[in-house]
Design a protein around this motif. Structure first.
Motif, PDB file in Angstrom:
ATOM      1  N   LYS A  31      65.035   6.831  47.100  1.00 17.51           N
ATOM      2  CA  LYS A  31      66.260   6.740  46.313  1.00 17.51           C
ATOM      3  C   LYS A  31      65.916   6.352  44.878  1.00 17.51           C
ATOM      4  CE  LYS A  31      70.788   4.441  46.329  1.00 17.51           C
ATOM      5  NZ  LYS A  31      71.646   3.463  47.049  1.00 17.51           N
ATOM      6  N   GLY A  32      66.528   7.058  43.909  1.00 18.64           N
ATOM      7  CA  GLY A  32      66.264   6.750  42.505  1.00 18.64           C
ATOM      8  C   GLY A  32      67.142   7.567  41.578  1.00 18.64           C
ATOM      9  N   GLU A  33      66.924   7.370  40.286  1.00 19.40           N
ATOM     10  CA  GLU A  33      67.707   8.073  39.252  1.00 19.40           C
ATOM     11  C   GLU A  33      66.876   9.192  38.642  1.00 19.40           C
ATOM     12  OE1 GLU A  33      69.217   6.949  34.826  1.00 19.40           O
ATOM     13  OE2 GLU A  33      69.800   5.547  36.429  1.00 19.40           O
ATOM     14  N   ILE A  34      67.486  10.378  38.523  1.00 18.69           N
ATOM     15  CA  ILE A  34      66.771  11.544  37.991  1.00 18.69           C
ATOM     16  C   ILE A  34      66.577  11.401  36.485  1.00 18.69           C
ATOM     17  CG2 ILE A  34      66.951  14.019  37.523  1.00 18.69           C
ATOM     18  CD1 ILE A  34      68.349  14.355  40.166  1.00 18.69           C
ATOM     19  N   SER A  35      65.369  11.764  36.022  1.00 19.64           N
ATOM     20  CA  SER A  35      65.107  11.895  34.585  1.00 19.64           C
ATOM     21  C   SER A  35      64.117  13.038  34.388  1.00 19.64           C
ATOM     22  CB  SER A  35      64.564  10.583  34.006  1.00 19.64           C
ATOM     23  OG  SER A  35      63.309  10.272  34.581  1.00 19.64           O
ATOM     24  N   ASN A  36      64.016  13.521  33.157  1.00 18.87           N
ATOM     25  CA  ASN A  36      63.093  14.625  32.814  1.00 18.87           C
ATOM     26  C   ASN A  36      63.327  15.875  33.670  1.00 18.87           C
ATOM     27  OD1 ASN A  36      61.717  13.024  30.881  1.00 18.87           O
ATOM     28  ND2 ASN A  36      60.504  12.097  32.510  1.00 18.87           N
ATOM     29  N   TRP A  37      64.582  16.131  34.009  1.00 22.00           N
ATOM     30  CA  TRP A  37      64.907  17.279  34.871  1.00 22.00           C
ATOM     31  C   TRP A  37      64.606  18.586  34.152  1.00 22.00           C
ATOM     32  CZ3 TRP A  37      66.399  17.953  39.858  1.00 22.00           C
ATOM     33  CH2 TRP A  37      66.896  19.210  40.216  1.00 22.00           C
ATOM     34  N   LYS A  38      63.868  19.478  34.825  1.00 23.09           N
ATOM     35  CA  LYS A  38      63.536  20.779  34.239  1.00 23.09           C
ATOM     36  C   LYS A  38      63.369  21.807  35.350  1.00 23.09           C
ATOM     37  CE  LYS A  38      60.244  23.217  31.289  1.00 23.09           C
ATOM     38  NZ  LYS A  38      58.979  23.099  30.512  1.00 23.09           N
ATOM     39  N   LYS A  39      64.084  22.923  35.178  1.00 23.46           N
ATOM     40  CA  LYS A  39      63.945  24.020  36.135  1.00 23.46           C
ATOM     41  C   LYS A  39      63.108  25.115  35.496  1.00 23.46           C
ATOM     42  CE  LYS A  39      66.486  26.864  39.417  1.00 23.46           C
ATOM     43  NZ  LYS A  39      67.801  27.191  40.003  1.00 23.46           N
ATOM     44  N   HIS A  40      61.970  25.426  36.108  1.00 28.35           N
ATOM     45  CA  HIS A  40      61.042  26.409  35.560  1.00 28.35           C
ATOM     46  C   HIS A  40      61.553  27.821  35.838  1.00 28.35           C
ATOM     47  CE1 HIS A  40      57.169  28.532  34.949  1.00 28.35           C
ATOM     48  NE2 HIS A  40      56.934  27.522  34.109  1.00 28.35           N
ATOM     49  N   SER A  41      61.085  28.769  35.033  1.00 26.88           N
ATOM     50  CA  SER A  41      61.491  30.168  35.233  1.00 26.88           C
ATOM     51  C   SER A  41      61.079  30.686  36.607  1.00 26.88           C
ATOM     52  CB  SER A  41      60.879  31.039  34.138  1.00 26.88           C
ATOM     53  OG  SER A  41      59.463  30.933  34.140  1.00 26.88           O
ATOM     54  N   SER A  42      60.080  30.062  37.208  1.00 22.96           N
ATOM     55  CA  SER A  42      59.635  30.457  38.549  1.00 22.96           C
ATOM     56  C   SER A  42      60.625  30.050  39.627  1.00 22.96           C
ATOM     57  CB  SER A  42      58.269  29.823  38.847  1.00 22.96           C
ATOM     58  OG  SER A  42      58.375  28.408  38.853  1.00 22.96           O
ATOM     59  N   GLY A  43      61.529  29.130  39.280  1.00 24.12           N
ATOM     60  CA  GLY A  43      62.485  28.616  40.260  1.00 24.12           C
ATOM     61  C   GLY A  43      62.120  27.237  40.759  1.00 24.12           C
ATOM     62  N   HIS A  44      60.883  26.791  40.475  1.00 27.71           N
ATOM     63  CA  HIS A  44      60.473  25.443  40.866  1.00 27.71           C
ATOM     64  C   HIS A  44      61.180  24.419  39.971  1.00 27.71           C
ATOM     65  CE1 HIS A  44      57.693  27.647  43.165  1.00 27.71           C
ATOM     66  NE2 HIS A  44      56.676  27.689  42.296  1.00 27.71           N
ATOM     67  N   ILE A  45      61.404  23.219  40.505  1.00 28.09           N
ATOM     68  CA  ILE A  45      62.075  22.153  39.758  1.00 28.09           C
ATOM     69  C   ILE A  45      61.116  20.980  39.599  1.00 28.09           C
ATOM     70  CG2 ILE A  45      63.960  20.487  39.772  1.00 28.09           C
ATOM     71  CD1 ILE A  45      65.580  22.512  41.406  1.00 28.09           C
ATOM     72  N   LYS A  62      60.678  26.434  44.845  1.00 25.68           N
ATOM     73  CA  LYS A  62      61.838  27.340  44.818  1.00 25.68           C
ATOM     74  C   LYS A  62      62.481  27.508  46.191  1.00 25.68           C
ATOM     75  CE  LYS A  62      63.223  31.976  43.315  1.00 25.68           C
ATOM     76  NZ  LYS A  62      64.004  32.277  44.509  1.00 25.68           N
ATOM     77  N   GLU A  63      61.678  27.593  47.237  1.00 24.11           N
ATOM     78  CA  GLU A  63      62.236  27.839  48.574  1.00 24.11           C
ATOM     79  C   GLU A  63      63.181  26.716  49.003  1.00 24.11           C
ATOM     80  OE1 GLU A  63      59.416  27.231  51.887  1.00 24.11           O
ATOM     81  OE2 GLU A  63      57.904  26.881  50.312  1.00 24.11           O
ATOM     82  N   TYR A  64      62.916  25.483  48.528  1.00 22.44           N
ATOM     83  CA  TYR A  64      63.808  24.368  48.840  1.00 22.44           C
ATOM     84  C   TYR A  64      64.910  24.222  47.774  1.00 22.44           C
ATOM     85  CZ  TYR A  64      60.077  23.063  52.061  1.00 22.44           C
ATOM     86  OH  TYR A  64      59.143  23.064  53.071  1.00 22.44           O
ATOM     87  N   ALA A  65      64.541  24.520  46.498  1.00 20.98           N
ATOM     88  CA  ALA A  65      65.506  24.380  45.401  1.00 20.98           C
ATOM     89  C   ALA A  65      66.695  25.314  45.577  1.00 20.98           C
ATOM     90  CB  ALA A  65      64.820  24.643  44.055  1.00 20.98           C
ATOM     91  N   ASP A  66      66.457  26.491  46.154  1.00 24.83           N
ATOM     92  CA  ASP A  66      67.550  27.456  46.358  1.00 24.83           C
ATOM     93  C   ASP A  66      68.587  26.942  47.343  1.00 24.83           C
ATOM     94  OD1 ASP A  66      66.403  29.181  44.569  1.00 24.83           O
ATOM     95  OD2 ASP A  66      65.430  30.434  46.097  1.00 24.83           O
ATOM     96  N   GLY A  67      68.235  25.932  48.140  1.00 22.66           N
ATOM     97  CA  GLY A  67      69.164  25.420  49.132  1.00 22.66           C
ATOM     98  C   GLY A  67      70.013  24.260  48.644  1.00 22.66           C
TER      99      GLY A  67
END
Length: 401
Positions: A31-45, A62-67
């Motif tokens: 559990k924590g607070e999100i920072s430096n959030w960036k979604k790459h063109s590949s779909g990875h986060i 990407k396979e998990y980010a899409d969900g």
């Protein structure tokens, strides 16, 4: 005594193998607070999770980010599930997330929104209090880290746009507990320098905690009270701080702040050159116009002869004389017609014309016409008027008629 000398790669691989075999690290719910959030063109986060005193880097393929059933963002508190292992190439510990659930809004984000609302209600963000940015600033104060990328970007823009504009750098911390106080001192310093035209407050991008100094309430109030205009260029285009809202102008990046503050010398020179050409063309056009006017007057003077002018004036006099005669004759004829009409009307009403038909007029001594026999009986003297004359008669006695 050392057991064995290892290479860095061997050590990282050993740590990774040990962590991969740990049951807890393979099944972590963090559990924590999100920072430096960036979604790459590949779909990875790529992002970080943090709490009050710690931070860990995270990746979600990407396979998990899409969900994901929501759009994570900086400042949001989440619960991330996955495995913790070592990224051997960099020697860094990472959480490889398989799922993320929203837990709530992070504490820093709550503080940010609370301060933003407070200052907004006090009208510190109102456009009514924004100072205008000078178009031709010749001396610009820059408050930033002397070693960061932001100052290099600003210097490069200044060299490209106008080398004659002077940059005065006030070295300051841009993150950490002492950063806000440094930034405040920089603003006060430039406000005391009369020759500084405006101030740039800037730093490069970073996480919400790295930019937190620019969300300081005292700094916001110092910017608001500044007598010199302040351009705030903090972070990237998607980064917003309290300093952005209260400054006189917000720039999306440090380079953009320099573009706004420093006027382009070559563009000004091009405009001046263009304006000079336009002025010259207008002057030439005006001169040609006046030359044509002079030539036209010359041509008229050459064709002008006094005898022709006198002849024309005679024609004008003859024309006016004829017009005057016609007007007088028309007036006479009109009056003659009116006079004849009036005379005929008088003749029709003249009582003497009636006498010519055999009638007479009888008057008493007071020249009053006698219209009744009863009045005639009372008169001693009368006058009878006929067509060929008049005669007085004296009545000696009254007769019955």
């Amino acid at each position: 005594m050392y057991i064995k000398t290892l290479t860095v790669t061997q050590l990282n691989n050993y740590i990774k193998k040990t962590m991969d075999g740990d049951f807890i690290l393979k099944n972590v719910s963090l559990k924590g607070e999100i920072s430096n959030w960036k979604k790459h063109s590949s779909g990875h986060i790529y992002f970080s999770l943090k709490d009050e005193s710690g931070k860990i880097n995270c990746i979600m393929f990407k396979e998990y980010a899409d969900g994901l059933d929501f759009d994570p963002d900086n400042g949001i508190s989440v619960e991330a599930m996955g495995r913790v292992t070592l990224y051997a190439k960099e020697g860094s510990v990472q959480l490889y997330c398989q799922s993320i659930k929203r837990d709530g809004v992070g504490d820093l984000f709550i503080q940010f929104e609370k301060l933003k609302k407070k200052l907004e209600e006090e009208n510190l963000f109102s456009s009514n209090y924004k100072k205008s940015i000078p178009k031709f600033a010749m001396k610009v104060g820059v408050i930033t880290s002397p070693t960061g990328a932001a100052i290099r970007d600003i210097i490069n823009v200044a060299k490209r746009r106008n080398s004659k504009v002077e940059l005065i750098i006030y070295p300051s911390l841009v993150q950490g507990d002492m950063a806000a106080a440094n930034l405040i001192e920089g603003i006060k310093y430039f406000n005391e320098k009369n020759d500084v035209d405006l101030i740039i407050l800037t730093r490069g991008g970073g996480s919400i905690e790295e930019l937190w100094a620019f969300n300081n309430e005292d700094l916001a109030r110092t910017i608001f009270k500044s007598k010199k205009p302040v351009i705030c260029g903090v972070g990237h285009e998607t980064d917003f701080t309290i300093a952005d809202f209260v400054s006189d102008m917000r720039a999306p990046t440090p380079s953009a702040a320099a573009e706004i503050a420093i006027f382009n010398e070559s563009e000004i020179l091009e405009k001046l050159s263009y304006n000079m050409k336009m002025i010259k063309m207008k002057q030439i056009k005006r001169i040609d116009y006046e030359k044509n006017r002079v030539n036209l007057y010359k041509e008229k003077l050459q064709n002008y002869k006094p005898i022709n002018y006198i002849a024309n004036e005679y024609f004008k006099v003859d024309y006016l004389n004829k017009e005057l005669r016609n007007t007088i004759n028309s007036k006479i004829d009109k009056n003659k017609t009116l006079l004849s009409h009036t005379y005929a009307l008088l003749q029709e009403k003249n009582p003497l014309n009636i006498i010519n038909k055999g009638y007479s007029i009888i008057r008493d001594s007071d020249q009053k016409t006698i219209k009744s026999i009863s009045i005639l009986k009372e008169k001693k003297e009368i006058e009878v008027i006929l067509a060929d004359g008049r005669e007085k008669f004296y009545l000696e006695m009254k007769r019955e008629v």
